[in-house]
Write a protein that holds these residues in place. Structure first.
Motif, mmCIF file in Angstrom:
data_model
loop_
_atom_site.group_PDB
_atom_site.id
_atom_site.type_symbol
_atom_site.label_atom_id
_atom_site.label_comp_id
_atom_site.label_asym_id
_atom_site.label_seq_id
_atom_site.Cartn_x
_atom_site.Cartn_y
_atom_site.Cartn_z
ATOM 1 N N GLY A 142 2.119 -4.817 4.549
ATOM 2 C CA GLY A 142 1.787 -4.412 3.192
ATOM 3 C C GLY A 142 1.224 -3.008 3.146
ATOM 4 O O GLY A 142 1.552 -2.214 2.243
ATOM 5 N N ASN A 193 2.963 4.937 -2.588
ATOM 6 C CA ASN A 193 1.976 5.767 -3.281
ATOM 7 C C ASN A 193 2.206 7.257 -3.109
ATOM 8 O O ASN A 193 1.611 8.064 -3.840
ATOM 9 N N ALA A 224 2.351 0.259 1.112
ATOM 10 C CA ALA A 224 1.414 0.988 0.255
ATOM 11 C C ALA A 224 1.423 2.477 0.571
ATOM 12 O O ALA A 224 1.381 3.321 -0.330
ATOM 13 N N TRP A 269 -0.093 -2.333 -4.996
ATOM 14 C CA TRP A 269 -0.447 -1.353 -3.969
ATOM 15 C C TRP A 269 -1.057 -0.074 -4.533
ATOM 16 O O TRP A 269 -1.503 0.777 -3.773
ATOM 17 N N TYR A 317 -6.818 -3.772 1.358
ATOM 18 C CA TYR A 317 -5.912 -4.707 0.682
ATOM 19 C C TYR A 317 -6.034 -6.118 1.264
ATOM 20 O O TYR A 317 -6.192 -6.276 2.485
ATOM 21 N N LYS A 344 5.109 0.578 -8.075
ATOM 22 C CA LYS A 344 3.922 0.023 -7.424
ATOM 23 C C LYS A 344 2.991 -0.531 -8.493
ATOM 24 O O LYS A 344 2.897 0.006 -9.593
#
Length: 404
Positions: free
Chosen positions: A72, A80, A76, A237, A66, A234
């Protein structure tokens, strides 16, 4: 007031535990002309760095890259794999474990925080038996993930992730295992597949020797399967589009093109040296730094020598001595930056980083700055830490550097 063009003679000693110094090789790679991130050259670059990062994470499974910070990548990993209201079990080992727990709560997850009590708890690693006991009590399997920090950057404690996996297996619990190794990757031994980790989180600015701006999720097949039913919102991400586009080396949005050049070069340096050699030299630096702190007669923040971090050493100052004032003096007098104490230990300790683009003389110079700064701050030292570190390094050469 500090001038923005403050550039004293010589090279600044950046001895914080990240961002770490960026090697000249990596800086030169980053200076290459920016290319089309949809062109064939970038596809080849993308495939290379994705394959290289699998080697560094020690995984055969996908790695997400990323254009973001490690924070971040924390998000993620959670969005997820989990859904709103899911219960997650987290273990408090320091400031960054606490920040990840705060992030999980803000996402709408029900985070439960285990840990040893008070400030003393920040001197120890993950207690795998506490995790096992809690998971055995969760007979309905309401806990969906266990989230832990491998190398706690705020304290200098490296926890045993394999022991956490054993605890989860002993409890026969199906929760996912999510691990933050933002400061550990490429500096401390880490084995994503072998340790049964489902999502590993990391970043570019520590052992990978890059500026901040790239973060990672290494995945397991179990994590990918969980992502198919996870309902936390999301988009940026999301793994699904990344997994598909990464097959050809591309990304669903604009990547950090020039940082990717730097990442490629950093991977060449690390893999060319060999991961085991990289781990050995970091461990050796830790032992030299700890020898210095012991010679000073000061406590090391990590209370268990078996868990001393190879990335940094936390130094506790005597009662009544403001560690931040000591750091300020060292910076102003000797142009050496040290890590501050964070959260519960702010003002009570400072952190010496020894990771990435470092060598024995770099660390000895940093220890000399610390020794002078402590003395100027009125701290009575038992002996010379600089001499102790010199003696240690002289008696323990790096095998890879011994030449006939």
């Amino acid at each position: 007031m500090l001038k923005l063009d403050f550039h004293p003679s010589g090279r600044h000693f950046l001895q914080i535990p990240g961002p770490s110094p960026v090697p000249d090789r990596v800086l030169r790679a980053m200076s290459l002309p920016t290319i089309d991130h949809r062109g064939p050259e970038f596809g080849a670059l993308g495939r290379k760095v994705l394959a290289d990062m699998q080697k560094i994470f020690k995984t055969q499974h996908p790695v997400m890259i990323y254009p973001a910070s490690g924070t971040g990548a924390w998000e993620a990993a959670l969005v997820n794999t989990l859904s709103a209201g899911d219960a997650v079990l987290m273990f408090e080992t320091g400031h960054f474990a606490a920040l990840w727990q705060k992030l999980a709560t803000r996402l709408g997850l029900k985070s439960e925080f285990l840990g040893l009590p008070g400030v003393e708890g920040w001197r120890h690693g993950i207690q795998a038996d506490m995790i096992e006991t809690r998971l055995k009590a969760d007979t309905g399997h309401t806990i969906k993930a266990v989230c832990v920090v491998h190398n706690e950057t705020s304290t200098g404690v490296t926890s045993d992730i394999a022991a956490v996996r054993r605890a989860m297996d002993n409890a026969n619990h199906p929760a996912l295992l999510l691990v933050d190794t933002i400061s550990g990757l490429a500096s401390a031994d880490y084995r994503h597949d072998e340790w049964g980790v489902d999502v590993t989180v990391s970043g570019s600015q520590k052992g990978l020797m890059l500026p901040p701006g790239i973060s990672f999720n290494a995945l397991s097949p179990k994590a990918i399967e969980a992502s198919k039913s996870a309902t936390l919102p999301k988009s940026f991400w999301a793994w699904d589009e990344m997994l598909e586009m990464n097959k050809t080396g591309y990304f669903p949005y604009t990547p950090n093109t020039n940082l990717m050049y730097g990442l490629s070069e950093a991977c060449d340096m690390i893999l060319g040296e060999g991961l085991e050699v990289v781990f050995a030299r970091h461990k050796r630096w830790s032992q030299g730094a700890c020898a210095a702190v012991n010679a000073w007669g000061l406590p090391i923040q990590c209370a268990d020598p078996a868990l001393y971090s190879p990335i940094l050493t936390g130094v506790m100052t005597p009662e009544g001595v403001d560690a931040d004032a000591v750091r300020k003096l060292i910076y102003e007098r000797f142009d050496c930056s040290l890590g501050t104490g964070l959260g519960k230990v702010k003002g009570r300790m400072f952190r010496i980083g020894h990771l990435g683009d470092c060598n024995d003389l770099t660390l000895i110079a940093a220890l000399a700055a610390c020794e002078m700064g402590l003395k100027l701050s009125g701290v009575s030292l038992a002996g010379s830490g600089v001499l102790a570190a010199m003696d240690y390094f002289s008696a323990h050469p790096i095998p890879a550097l011994i030449r006939s």
